[in-house]
Design a protein around this motif. Structure first.
Motif, PDB file in Angstrom:
ATOM      1  N   ALA A 124      -2.800   7.212   3.848  1.00 42.84           N
ATOM      2  CA  ALA A 124      -3.546   6.076   3.303  1.00 42.84           C
ATOM      3  C   ALA A 124      -4.829   6.526   2.613  1.00 42.84           C
ATOM      4  CB  ALA A 124      -3.891   5.092   4.421  1.00 42.84           C
TER       5      ALA A 124
ATOM      6  N   GLU B  65      -9.276   2.850   0.339  1.00 42.40           N
ATOM      7  CA  GLU B  65      -9.125   1.426   0.003  1.00 42.40           C
ATOM      8  C   GLU B  65      -7.974   0.805   0.800  1.00 42.40           C
ATOM      9  OE1 GLU B  65      -9.156   3.717  -2.769  1.00 42.40           O
ATOM     10  OE2 GLU B  65     -11.329   3.499  -2.528  1.00 42.40           O
ATOM     11  N   GLN B  66      -6.873   1.595   0.908  1.00 44.02           N
ATOM     12  CA  GLN B  66      -5.714   1.073   1.639  1.00 44.02           C
ATOM     13  C   GLN B  66      -6.086   0.831   3.111  1.00 44.02           C
ATOM     14  OE1 GLN B  66      -2.998   4.214   0.676  1.00 44.02           O
ATOM     15  NE2 GLN B  66      -1.981   2.999  -0.922  1.00 44.02           N
TER      16      GLN B  66
ATOM     17  N   ALA C 204       0.817  -1.211   0.000  1.00 44.59           N
ATOM     18  CA  ALA C 204       0.000   0.000   0.000  1.00 44.59           C
ATOM     19  C   ALA C 204       0.856   1.269   0.000  1.00 44.59           C
ATOM     20  CB  ALA C 204      -0.925  -0.017   1.213  1.00 44.59           C
TER      21      ALA C 204
ATOM     22  N   CYS D  69      -8.067  -2.224   3.436  1.00 42.64           N
ATOM     23  CA  CYS D  69      -7.232  -3.412   3.255  1.00 42.64           C
ATOM     24  C   CYS D  69      -6.490  -3.747   4.549  1.00 42.64           C
ATOM     25  CB  CYS D  69      -6.267  -3.151   2.093  1.00 42.64           C
ATOM     26  SG  CYS D  69      -5.056  -4.439   1.866  1.00 42.64           S
TER      27      CYS D  69
END
Lengths: 453, 453
Positions: B210, B213-214, B176, B217
């Motif tokens: 971040a 989405e990161q 990421a 995750c």
């Protein structure tokens, strides 16, 4: 992170214990614990650091000077220099919870900032046992029996426990009206071995008010020797007419008699009326223990009876008796007498590694062996390539086994496993034996047990 | 001698260990030694005091501030605050003598001058084992197996070893592009249990670069749970595409697989991808151990893999893996779970004393019993009158037996001895059994052995 490396070093007088030194050291401590427990002594521990007022002025001027003492915040603190002063503080503080008689052992580190020299360290372990709160001769007897069991459990047969009782000399000095001269008399007597009785007598006549007859009488006492029975007989007339001396002789006789009843006789026990130890501290039974093969090592286990352990901290009167095993001295003696095998492993068996897919088999065998009480190491350093083990070359693994001193190595490559066997190599003679491999490794366990017993 | 008594007291944060606390403490240490040895770990010891430059700046700012540091003469010295820094100095100094791989255990006292509070002391013991000089996963596997054996040998069945690998989170962060944000990400993740995933995501978005989405995750990773097989499966797609994460997952899989092959499965082993421990220190496998019945006690045995132990003292690169058993925490837990019998004696049997002329008989029986491995105390406090024993009243001797917690008492008065028998009183139910007294006490030994097994 700085590039400058810090030099790895230890303080003068302090030691690292490498495995070959620490393995026998731990074993010796475990043996001591086992013997102490077998008599019902219980373990305690006390803090390393105490308020300085607890420790200062309790040993000698020397221990005060050698003490590791410093300020922690506003507190004046010091590291313990022995286990006896903390014991006195401990029983004074917890007397009601402990109850008496109280039999404790204590294995702990102590610190003395003395000048480091061969065999002398600033940090060393003490290994004491004491019975507190009783004047019973049963405890004196037990102290001697514990020492005997300790020495045998450690592996010594040729040792002599020297027994004396302070009341004998004190009584004889009373009889001669020299009770207040004991320090000077003992100082002279101490030279007996070096300068002979004539010179000692001269010194006594010079430094004390003793008459020639009195000096002779004291010398006669110090020079008594022989078997237990012979010494007791010779002591008789010397003690006659003084209650204290007679009481001392009677106590020696009871201790020696009881020891004899469980097999501790002239072979390992002697009455030595010349030993005095800790002049101002001990008041009755005194013991020292010498190795017959290394008398110059001095006493390896010493102690005696005292009247009042905790008088500085408590009004409670606490008589007792105790002794201390000289761990470092014993280890040095055992080294010199080649009683310590040069081993660097605690395990009995090394399993070498071959094919990576067999690791689970090796772990299974190791687990079976451990469950059967056989300490087992699986070679810890196979190389990982692409996430898979590759075993190190066999000769590297055997080099490791030799260097560490494993008694046995188990070899189980694909060839052996295909026929459900392992090979055990007995390292001292190099022989290899094939053993069937069962699901619980029972055959391997049995073979190894036979070899180790 | 002054009349003023010194108040017996200990420093704040320091403890006396009375027998009822020290007996289980010693047993726990012995169990740990036995298990460590069963895997071939060897003992070492290092000095309590080191040059301050060896210890300072090696732990955290906090350990520096809490260090017991003082001048001894011209030397700036300090008391060790853990066993890891001394180990690093030790292996740097003795590397050639030790050889690698080197597997050591070390049980020792450490000091930290932190504010004393419930369950926190300034002097406490650590109980570490490490394998140094190998990157092999075989050592990671062994670390987990040792912890499992330790916990079982101590007497626990309901515990969970939580396994993780730093490479997984580091790899996922790499993926990421957040590798340099690990501290902030972990700080947010740490609150997951308290504030829930929405708030944690908010914090991540605020404090790190971040994307949504990161953050999702990463949260997905932290929230994975289930059986070993389930977690490994869920980890698959999250680790895909990053070599480090995949390697971490593979290592977890290998450790769990090998553990399973010797019976350590989901019952006592779990993969917990949320544990991180010692952020800057550990680089691979991480383990923590929780008691299922007392999860709030925190981990009782923790450790992990590190890349280079002794980099401050040596150019030699020394990777390794190790863990530490939390002695004090375990003892507190065992107390709370009532796993510690309230005993104040190390002996199995007390022989009470009657007529003084029978003492030699009592000593003989005690000696026979000890030889058979049965710890035996002869009542230590008969009174001496006219140089002869008088036994204390029987009820006083039984009071002593009850207070200490002896399981059995042997009664052998003139009546019993006249008929060549002894009576054994089993204290828990008060029953008395007459046993024939043979010359080697074989009947007594047999009866007691049956009772104790």
């Amino acid at each position: 992170m700085s590039d400058q490396l810090i030099q790895p070093r230890t303080l003068s007088g302090f030691r690292d214990f490498l495995p070959e030194a620490m393995i026998p050291r731990e074993q010796l401590m475990e043996t001591a614990r086992r013997v102490y427990r077998s008599y019902g002594f219980v373990p305690i521990d006390t803090p390393t650091l105490e308020y300085s007022e607890i420790l200062c002025g309790k040993g000698s001027e020397e221990t005060d000077r050698q003490m590791y003492r410093f300020m922690h915040g506003k507190r004046d603190v010091a590291m313990r220099f022995d286990l006896t002063v903390p014991l006195a503080r401990f029983v004074a503080q917890h007397h009601n919870e402990l109850g008496t008689p109280f039999k404790r052992y204590h294995i702990g580190t102590v610190w003395r900032g003395e000048r480091p020299q061969a065999g002398r360290y600033r940090e060393f372990a003490q290994c004491d046992f004491d019975t507190i709160g009783t004047t019973s001769i049963a405890s004196d007897i037990e102290t001697v029996l514990v020492i005997n069991d300790l020495m045998r459990a450690i592996g010594f047969e040729k040792f002599t426990i020297r027994l004396n009782n302070r009341k004998v000399l004190n009584g004889v000095l009373q009889k001669a009206d020299l009770a207040d001269q004991s320090v000077l008399v003992l100082r002279a007597l101490d030279k007996l071995g070096k300068i002979g009785s004539d010179k000692v007598k001269e010194e006594m006549l010079e430094t004390t008010p003793a008459t020639s007859e009195q000096a002779d009488c004291i010398l006669q006492l110090a020079e008594i020797n022989g078997t237990i029975a012979e010494v007791l007989e010779q002591l008789g007339p010397l003690c006659d007419g003084n209650e204290l001396a007679q009481q001392g002789r009677e106590e020696i006789s009871q201790v020696a008699g009881a020891a004899g009843s469980v097999g501790l006789t002239d072979n390992n026990l002697a009455i030595d009326v010349s030993i005095a130890r800790g002049l101002d501290y001990y008041t009755g039974t005194i013991v020292e223990t010498f190795l017959n093969d290394l008398p110059s090592f001095g006493s390896v286990c010493s102690g005696g009876r005292y009247d009042n352990l905790a008088r500085l901290y408590s009004k409670q009167e606490l008589p007792g008796i105790g002794a201390s095993l000289g761990l470092d001295r014993l280890l040095a003696a055992m080294q010199q007498l080649e009683m310590i095998p040069p081993t660097r492993t605690t395990a009995d068996v090394l399993i070498v590694q071959f094919e990576p897919e067999n690791l689970h088999r090796y772990l299974g065998i190791a687990s079976d062996l451990r469950r059967a009480g056989i300490c087992t190491e699986v070679f810890p350093d196979p190389v990982v390539i692409d996430g898979k083990f590759k075993s190190k070359k066999l000769n590297q693994q055997f080099k490791y086994a030799n260097r560490r001193g494993f008694p046995a190595v188990i070899i189980a490559g694909n060839d052996e496993l295909a026929t459900n066997t392992v090979k055990i190599k007995w390292m001292s003679d190099g022989t290899e034996t094939a053993i069937p491999l069962e699901s619980d490794s029972a055959g391997i366990v049995e073979w190894l047990r036979n070899k180790f017993n």
